[in-house]
Design an enzyme around this catalytic site. Sequence first.
Site, PDB file in Angstrom:
ATOM      1  CG  HIS A  88      -1.924  -1.026   1.344  1.00 24.03           C
ATOM      2  ND1 HIS A  88      -2.044  -1.819   2.456  1.00 24.03           N
ATOM      3  CD2 HIS A  88      -2.880  -1.438   0.484  1.00 24.03           C
ATOM      4  CE1 HIS A  88      -3.034  -2.680   2.284  1.00 24.03           C
ATOM      5  NE2 HIS A  88      -3.560  -2.469   1.085  1.00 24.03           N
ATOM      6  CE  LYS A  91     -13.234  -6.016   2.352  1.00 20.72           C
ATOM      7  NZ  LYS A  91     -12.031  -5.408   1.738  1.00 20.72           N
ATOM      8  NE  ARG A 130      -2.720  -7.827  -4.059  1.00 19.15           N
ATOM      9  CZ  ARG A 130      -3.443  -8.427  -3.165  1.00 19.15           C
ATOM     10  NH1 ARG A 130      -2.965  -8.623  -1.968  1.00 19.15           N
ATOM     11  NH2 ARG A 130      -4.658  -8.867  -3.427  1.00 19.15           N
ATOM     12  CB  SER A 186      -4.309  -6.429   4.593  1.00 20.90           C
ATOM     13  OG  SER A 186      -3.870  -5.152   4.210  1.00 20.90           O
TER      14      SER A 186
END
Length: 161
Positions: free
Chosen positions: A18, A42, A91, A129
């Site tokens: 990030h 989440k 990514r 993450s």
Amino acid sequence: MSRAALYPGTFDPITNGHNDLIRRAARIFDRVVVGIAASPRKEPVFSLEQRVAMARTVVGDIGNVEVCGYTGMTVDFARERDLPVMIRGLRAVSDFEYEFQLATMSRQIAPDVETVFLTPAEQFTYISSTLVREVASFGGDISKFVHPDVCAALKAFYAET
């Protein structure tokens, strides 16, 4: 004309990947807002306030970057803050399908907000993450994936659970 962009996400926690994307965006845009979504569905490990504080620590040295939390739809937040561009990170190819669908949905809801994709430096393409939290939950070394303060926060969290 000022070029401003939003980099939205849950950032639970903010990673070096990030951080790399934020710094790349800050070189392209005059103003970058890192929008940290509450994302209650989440069930984040850290509270919104903790995630905002960690992100401010990590990118606090960048003059044209602001970090703030938000609730609700991301495109609404972008419009409220007069941010015509949303930055999304890719990514790997596996991210593309979801991100393409999200960008297309956002365009249908808010045609005035464009999505721009950035890729991180190669050394960060595997960091997420979710993986950082998983490694931390088993007591693994996450120091090369996150800022030292984030590392300490994760260690403290998993030491208590």
